[in-house]
Design an enzyme around this catalytic site. Structure first.
Site, PDB file in Angstrom:
ATOM      1  CE1 TYR A 105      47.422  28.094 -22.783  1.00 36.90           C
ATOM      2  CE2 TYR A 105      46.795  25.809 -22.397  1.00 36.90           C
ATOM      3  CZ  TYR A 105      46.710  26.957 -23.155  1.00 36.90           C
ATOM      4  OH  TYR A 105      45.924  26.990 -24.286  1.00 36.90           O
ATOM      5  CG  HIS A 161      49.756  28.488 -28.221  1.00 38.83           C
ATOM      6  ND1 HIS A 161      50.073  28.223 -26.917  1.00 38.83           N
ATOM      7  CD2 HIS A 161      48.467  28.905 -28.202  1.00 38.83           C
ATOM      8  CE1 HIS A 161      49.020  28.466 -26.143  1.00 38.83           C
ATOM      9  NE2 HIS A 161      48.047  28.883 -26.898  1.00 38.83           N
ATOM     10  N   PRO A 192      34.517  27.151 -25.543  1.00 40.69           N
ATOM     11  CG  PRO A 192      34.048  24.907 -25.089  1.00 40.69           C
ATOM     12  CD  PRO A 192      35.171  25.904 -25.077  1.00 40.69           C
ATOM     13  N   GLY A 231      33.140  31.210 -19.837  1.00 37.97           N
ATOM     14  CA  GLY A 231      32.255  31.087 -18.690  1.00 37.97           C
ATOM     15  C   GLY A 231      30.970  31.878 -18.785  1.00 37.97           C
ATOM     16  CG  PHE A 232      29.184  36.067 -20.515  1.00 39.07           C
ATOM     17  CD1 PHE A 232      29.803  37.164 -19.954  1.00 39.07           C
ATOM     18  CD2 PHE A 232      27.834  36.147 -20.785  1.00 39.07           C
ATOM     19  CE1 PHE A 232      29.089  38.318 -19.669  1.00 39.07           C
ATOM     20  CE2 PHE A 232      27.107  37.286 -20.501  1.00 39.07           C
ATOM     21  CZ  PHE A 232      27.738  38.378 -19.935  1.00 39.07           C
TER      22      PHE A 232
END
Length: 327
Positions: A56, A126, A206, A210-211
């Site tokens: 990241y 990962h 989860p 953002g949707f």
């Protein structure tokens, strides 16, 4: 904050994903001071499970989390990830899968330094490296456990066969995969295997990137660097069709006296005792909203409405990204 276990690792029922503070989403990396406050506020609220990864940034998200937790390291279970950077490459090998023992040892030393700690509580591979048997990966992390640098082994986006093979070499404490009301693929094979083996599950994204919060109404809300611009689920007719799904979540939220994000998280918590979602945010107000989801009690009728929602339109990931995901 309620607690549960991932394997024998005690964690808060809801964690915090730190990725979006630094990369991949609109506004990432623009206000590190607010991101630090967000991590610290989460800990104040009882969140004991913080998730990051060396890729990241790369690296900058681990550094941010390390700064935020300075003086409070012992209050949290700290998870990070290795294997999406090949340190053997001259250019750093960003995005190159490498699960070799040498790479893991290089990766862990870097993560420990950036996080400002002498141990990592949960160390995930990962993505599964097809060129390195997972038995070797599990063995290498097992050595780090013996040395005290790592406490527990995790896998991310691994399928049942890989999980079983790794678990036979060294206990797998948790598996992390995308799971939400609009991405339920893990229910078919992965979750049953984890329950059989006594391994915890950590849903990332989860809130459907953002949707499911109901705040996204147009792709024009994303800046040019936002990865959602490449996701089929956020494009064209798929986006418009998925708005109806988000509206259904809002309708349940209105009925429950909660926010859509809280309802999406409460639904996940209803899926099993050893499931710990890690909603990501870079804002204090959002972490306060998300962590309150563990107090939301959905009725049987509300859960049934959510269970019956149709699948989201379009793939969650691009074809290139899907090649790195096992189901």
């Amino acid at each position: 904050m309620k607690h549960t276990t991932l394997g024998d690792l005690d964690v808060s029922r809801i964690g915090l994903g730190a990725m979006g503070m630094s990369v991949f989403y609109t506004g990432a990396g623009t206000d590190d001071a607010e991101s630090v406050r967000t991590v610290q506020r989460a800990v104040d609220l009882g969140v004991t499970f913080i998730d990051t990864a060396e890729v990241y940034g790369p690296y900058v998200n681990e550094e941010l989390v390390g700064r935020a937790l300075k003086g409070r390291r012992d209050e949290v279970v700290l998870a990070t990830k290795f294997g999406m950077i090949s340190h053997a490459d001259a250019d750093g090998g960003i995005g190159v899968l490498d699960g070799s023992r040498a790479n893991i040892r290089t990766a862990v030393e870097g993560s420990l330094k950036r996080l400002g700690t002498d141990h990592i509580d949960l160390y995930y591979q990962h993505r599964v490296d097809p060129d390195t048997p997972v038995e070797e990966v599990a063995g290498a992390v097992g050595e780090l456990v013996q040395e005290g640098k790592v406490r527990h082994l995790g896998l991310s986006e691994a399928g049942p066969d890989t999980i079983r093979r790794a678990h036979a070499v060294h206990p797998v404490t948790a598996v992390q995969s995308s799971y939400s009301l609009w991405n339920r693929e893990v229910e078919e094979r992965v979750l049953p295997a984890l329950r059989e083996l006594g391994i915890g599950f950590v849903p990332y994204s989860p809130l459907g990137h953002g949707f499911l919060t109901g705040t996204l109404r147009s792709p024009e809300q994303f800046d040019e660097g936002d990865w959602r611009r490449t996701s089929p689920r956020f494009q064209g007719e798929n986006f418009r069709r998925n708005l109806a799904l988000a509206d259904e979540v809002r309708a349940v939220a209105d009925e429950a006296g909660a926010t859509p994000a809280q309802v999406a998280l409460a639904w996940l918590l209803s899926r099993g005792e050893h499931i710990v979602p890690i909603p990501g945010t870079k804002r204090v107000a959002r972490v306060e909203e998300n962590t309150a989801a563990d107090t939301v009690e959905l009725t049987a009728g509300q859960l049934a409405k959510l269970d019956s929602l149709p699948p989201a339109a379009g793939r969650d990931h691009s074809e290139e990204e899907r090649r790195l995901i096992e189901r």
